[in-house]
Design a protein around this motif. Sequence first.
Motif, PDB file in Angstrom:
ATOM      1  N   SER A   1      -0.636  -1.047   6.795  1.00  0.00           N
ATOM      2  CA  SER A   1      -1.273  -0.654   5.604  1.00  0.00           C
ATOM      3  C   SER A   1      -0.375   0.236   4.580  1.00  0.00           C
ATOM      4  O   SER A   1      -0.363  -0.198   3.361  1.00  0.00           O
ATOM      5  N   GLY A   2      -0.012   1.186   5.279  1.00  0.00           N
ATOM      6  CA  GLY A   2       0.915   2.237   4.518  1.00  0.00           C
ATOM      7  C   GLY A   2       2.233   1.446   3.999  1.00  0.00           C
ATOM      8  O   GLY A   2       2.535   1.556   2.774  1.00  0.00           O
ATOM      9  N   ILE A   3       2.803   0.616   4.978  1.00  0.00           N
ATOM     10  CA  ILE A   3       4.017  -0.021   4.586  1.00  0.00           C
ATOM     11  C   ILE A   3       3.645  -0.989   3.387  1.00  0.00           C
ATOM     12  O   ILE A   3       4.702  -1.057   2.281  1.00  0.00           O
ATOM     13  N   LEU A   4       2.752  -1.742   3.610  1.00  0.00           N
ATOM     14  CA  LEU A   4       2.314  -2.718   2.542  1.00  0.00           C
ATOM     15  C   LEU A   4       1.976  -2.082   1.142  1.00  0.00           C
ATOM     16  O   LEU A   4       2.309  -2.628   0.312  1.00  0.00           O
ATOM     17  N   ALA A   5       1.127  -0.951   1.126  1.00  0.00           N
ATOM     18  CA  ALA A   5       0.974  -0.323  -0.175  1.00  0.00           C
ATOM     19  C   ALA A   5       2.359   0.135  -0.576  1.00  0.00           C
ATOM     20  O   ALA A   5       2.323   0.059  -1.931  1.00  0.00           O
TER      21      ALA A   5
ATOM     22  N   ALA B   1      -8.000   1.419  19.531  1.00  0.00           N
ATOM     23  CA  ALA B   1      -6.986   2.151  19.577  1.00  0.00           C
ATOM     24  C   ALA B   1      -5.690   1.618  19.245  1.00  0.00           C
ATOM     25  O   ALA B   1      -4.929   2.155  18.394  1.00  0.00           O
ATOM     26  N   LEU B   2      -5.620   0.336  19.581  1.00  0.00           N
ATOM     27  CA  LEU B   2      -4.327  -0.332  19.316  1.00  0.00           C
ATOM     28  C   LEU B   2      -4.440  -0.930  17.990  1.00  0.00           C
ATOM     29  O   LEU B   2      -3.408  -0.692  17.164  1.00  0.00           O
ATOM     30  N   ARG B   3      -5.616  -1.157  17.392  1.00  0.00           N
ATOM     31  CA  ARG B   3      -5.662  -1.916  16.096  1.00  0.00           C
ATOM     32  C   ARG B   3      -5.619  -0.574  15.060  1.00  0.00           C
ATOM     33  O   ARG B   3      -4.673  -0.951  13.941  1.00  0.00           O
ATOM     34  N   ASP B   4      -6.422   0.379  15.272  1.00  0.00           N
ATOM     35  CA  ASP B   4      -6.479   1.354  14.270  1.00  0.00           C
ATOM     36  C   ASP B   4      -4.869   2.052  13.949  1.00  0.00           C
ATOM     37  O   ASP B   4      -4.353   2.297  13.065  1.00  0.00           O
ATOM     38  N   SER B   5      -4.379   2.275  15.334  1.00  0.00           N
ATOM     39  CA  SER B   5      -2.869   3.047  15.087  1.00  0.00           C
ATOM     40  C   SER B   5      -1.836   2.160  14.298  1.00  0.00           C
ATOM     41  O   SER B   5      -1.153   2.508  13.413  1.00  0.00           O
ATOM     42  N   GLN B   6      -2.101   0.660  14.920  1.00  0.00           N
ATOM     43  CA  GLN B   6      -0.801  -0.246  14.003  1.00  0.00           C
ATOM     44  C   GLN B   6      -1.659  -0.526  12.577  1.00  0.00           C
ATOM     45  O   GLN B   6      -0.745  -0.615  11.675  1.00  0.00           O
TER      46      GLN B   6
ATOM     47  N   GLY C   1      -1.342   7.602  16.382  1.00  0.00           N
ATOM     48  CA  GLY C   1      -0.479   6.780  15.536  1.00  0.00           C
ATOM     49  C   GLY C   1       0.866   7.083  15.499  1.00  0.00           C
ATOM     50  O   GLY C   1       1.309   7.883  16.197  1.00  0.00           O
ATOM     51  N   LEU C   2       1.567   6.199  14.550  1.00  0.00           N
ATOM     52  CA  LEU C   2       3.113   6.417  14.068  1.00  0.00           C
ATOM     53  C   LEU C   2       3.157   6.852  12.713  1.00  0.00           C
ATOM     54  O   LEU C   2       2.164   6.560  11.856  1.00  0.00           O
ATOM     55  N   PRO C   3       4.063   7.662  12.413  1.00  0.00           N
ATOM     56  CA  PRO C   3       4.272   8.184  11.243  1.00  0.00           C
ATOM     57  C   PRO C   3       4.771   6.629  10.123  1.00  0.00           C
ATOM     58  O   PRO C   3       5.362   5.985  10.677  1.00  0.00           O
ATOM     59  N   VAL C   4       4.330   6.716   9.152  1.00  0.00           N
ATOM     60  CA  VAL C   4       4.555   5.582   8.218  1.00  0.00           C
ATOM     61  C   VAL C   4       5.803   5.753   7.713  1.00  0.00           C
ATOM     62  O   VAL C   4       6.429   6.860   7.081  1.00  0.00           O
ATOM     63  N   PRO C   5       6.884   4.811   8.014  1.00  0.00           N
ATOM     64  CA  PRO C   5       8.397   4.939   7.392  1.00  0.00           C
ATOM     65  C   PRO C   5       8.528   4.953   5.930  1.00  0.00           C
ATOM     66  O   PRO C   5       7.513   4.383   5.331  1.00  0.00           O
ATOM     67  N   ASP C   6       9.278   5.717   5.479  1.00  0.00           N
ATOM     68  CA  ASP C   6       9.513   5.533   4.076  1.00  0.00           C
ATOM     69  C   ASP C   6      11.272   5.632   3.843  1.00  0.00           C
ATOM     70  O   ASP C   6      11.869   6.669   3.424  1.00  0.00           O
ATOM     71  N   THR C   7      11.703   4.342   3.936  1.00  0.00           N
ATOM     72  CA  THR C   7      13.140   4.318   3.639  1.00  0.00           C
ATOM     73  C   THR C   7      13.389   3.652   2.399  1.00  0.00           C
ATOM     74  O   THR C   7      14.557   3.644   1.895  1.00  0.00           O
TER      75      THR C   7
END
Length: 208
Positions: free
Chosen positions: A148-152, A138-143, A85-91
Amino acid sequence: MTTNADQPPARPRRRAPAGAAVLREDVTEAIRAAVFEELAAVGYARMSIEGIARRAGVGKTAVYRRWRSKLHLVLDVVSAMAVLGLPVPDTGTLEGDLRLLYEVTSRALRHPVVSQIIPDLQAEAARTPEMADAFQKALRDSQESVASGILAAAEERGEVRSGIDPDLALDLISGPLYWRAVVIRTPKPPKSYLANLARATTGALKAL
């Protein structure tokens, strides 16, 4: 000779597993890395256990001790993509998070190895249901985890309403870049495009 009747008999010492039962992690990782390189070089159809073993610097037996076929080896590697996956951005803002996500994702999708592997696996997935399931996951879970983290975070800041359709949100967030980089394979987008895309996606999510 005297004995202590209260002392339990000594337990026989267990032997360490023989070589066949011990799988070195460095060898496993070398094989996984070789799979990516081999897929990029020759594609799934021409890829072989022999070629993977040669590229990893191991014997075929080392590969077969871990995976029983080429398909199962590739399924394992593809499935592992989901947990990386990718880290969830936190700007601190939705637009900033999306822009950072797009910059990182754009670089990842245009990596020379990734850009060659994904279309090839898509073609194989059309013929192999097991591959299709693993590739989609693989594609869906990582994205999905990142989206979901960005939206939360955006919901907690009051930037979007609660209860947004997660599937629609995921399509809005991930669809444009995937379309450009993987489907029509356009050149690297300028930063102005990524900034405009982040702004447009932010507006769309706020309107849901």
